[in-house]
Enzyme design. Structure first.
Site, PDB file in Angstrom:
ATOM      1  N   GLY A 106       0.814  -1.223   0.000  1.00 46.97           N
ATOM      2  CA  GLY A 106       0.000   0.000   0.000  1.00 46.97           C
ATOM      3  C   GLY A 106       0.842   1.265   0.000  1.00 46.97           C
ATOM      4  N   GLU A 109       1.473   1.809  -3.555  1.00 50.81           N
ATOM      5  CA  GLU A 109       0.203   2.224  -4.181  1.00 50.81           C
ATOM      6  C   GLU A 109      -0.126   3.679  -3.853  1.00 50.81           C
ATOM      7  OE1 GLU A 109      -1.722  -1.365  -2.543  1.00 50.81           O
ATOM      8  OE2 GLU A 109      -2.591  -1.590  -4.535  1.00 50.81           O
TER       9      GLU A 109
END
Ligand code: COA
Length: 255
Positions: A106, A109
């Protein structure tokens, strides 16, 4: 506070992920603070920098926090992470990631949700989710291919293997690689340049490029022309042409 918000320069907002003891891993509180930061940016800001406190940018979801979590709690936390990602994506002004150390899962991301990335030469990136029995849940299967190409992204996501700042630069995922101690300074420099340009024009080109990815070329160009026409009636369009011909720097107001 798991996120430190500051205003280091006129027009620039800086968000520093601040859980260094966990490599700035994302828990619910940090996700909520990212969302709040992006939803309540001061109106006079023209660019945002996102970085991490300490050695790392962000190690992705907090895997310690997730230990023993049932599906409902996991899903609830994931909704908070998704909201944070969308708050970044929906930001109308340029958002630049300044990546120090690890940007994993993440964390990568989050960096890919920014408009572009500057990295320290010690940065390391990976989407490790398939090694953990899950899949990238914050857009990585879509944003990484857009940044490095589909085949390279498949190699990286199927394997979960990490890659360096130099590789990310060569593949076009990162715009610039600098020594760690120069990272914030260099990122602020480019942010200030974008912030000094005509705010409406910068906002419109961001919108054009983001929306155009999902449109045919003809539709995207037509949408561009509508925005272009809107800019013609602005004060900043007059200011740009006047400044050029008077051989001075323009002073844009966003009007
Ligand atoms: N969640 C929770 N804690 C994490 C974390 C994560 N995703 N990543 C790192 N940490 C913790 C470490 O456990 C360590 O705490 P500890 O000493 O109390 O165990 C602390 O952060 C520092 O990490 P450490 O591994 O010692 O630093 P490092 O510089 O050697 O390595 C990483 C940093 C990020 C490269 C490494 O920790 C790592 O690979 N983390 C997992 C990343 C990942 O796969 N994320 C995807 C989640 S979907």
């Amino acid at each position: 506070m798991t996120l430190i918000a500051s205003l280091p320069e006129p027009q620039i907002a800086l968000a520093t992920l601040n859980r260094p003891e966990r490599a700035n891993a994302l828990n619910t509180q940090l996700a909520q603070e990212i969302t709040a930061f992006f939803r309540h940016l001061p109106k006079d800001r023209r660019a945002v920098i996102l970085t991490g406190a300490g050695k790392h940018f962000c190690a992705g979801a907090d895997l310690k926090d997730r230990q023993g979590m049932n599906e409902t709690a996991w899903q609830e936390q994931h909704s908070a992470l998704e909201a944070a990602l969308h708050a970044v994506l929906q930001c109308e002004i340029p958002v630049i990631a300044a990546v120090n150390g690890a940007a994993m899962g993440g964390g990568l991301e989050l960096a890919l949700a920014c408009d572009f990335i500057y990295a320290a030469d010690n940065a390391r990136f990976a989407l490790t989710e398939t090694t953990l029995g899950i899949m990238p849940g914050l857009g990585g299967t879509q944003t990484l291919p857009r940044a490095v190409g589909l085949q390279r992204a498949k190699e990286l996501i199927f394997s979960g293997k990490s890659f360096t700042a130099a590789e990310a630069l060569a593949w076009g995922m990162v715009g610039k690689v600098v020594p760690p101690e120069k990272l914030l300074e260099e990122t602020q420099e480019v942010a200030k340049i974008a912030a000094a340009n005509a705010p409406l024009a910068v906002k419109f080109v961001k919108n054009s490029m983001n929306q155009g990815v999902d449109m045919s070329l003809a539709e995207a160009m037509a949408a561009d022309l509508a925005r272009y026409a809107t800019l013609l009636s602005t004060h900043d369009r007059q200011e740009g042409i006047n400044a050029f011909n008077q051989k001075r720097k323009p002073s844009f107001t966003g009007q």
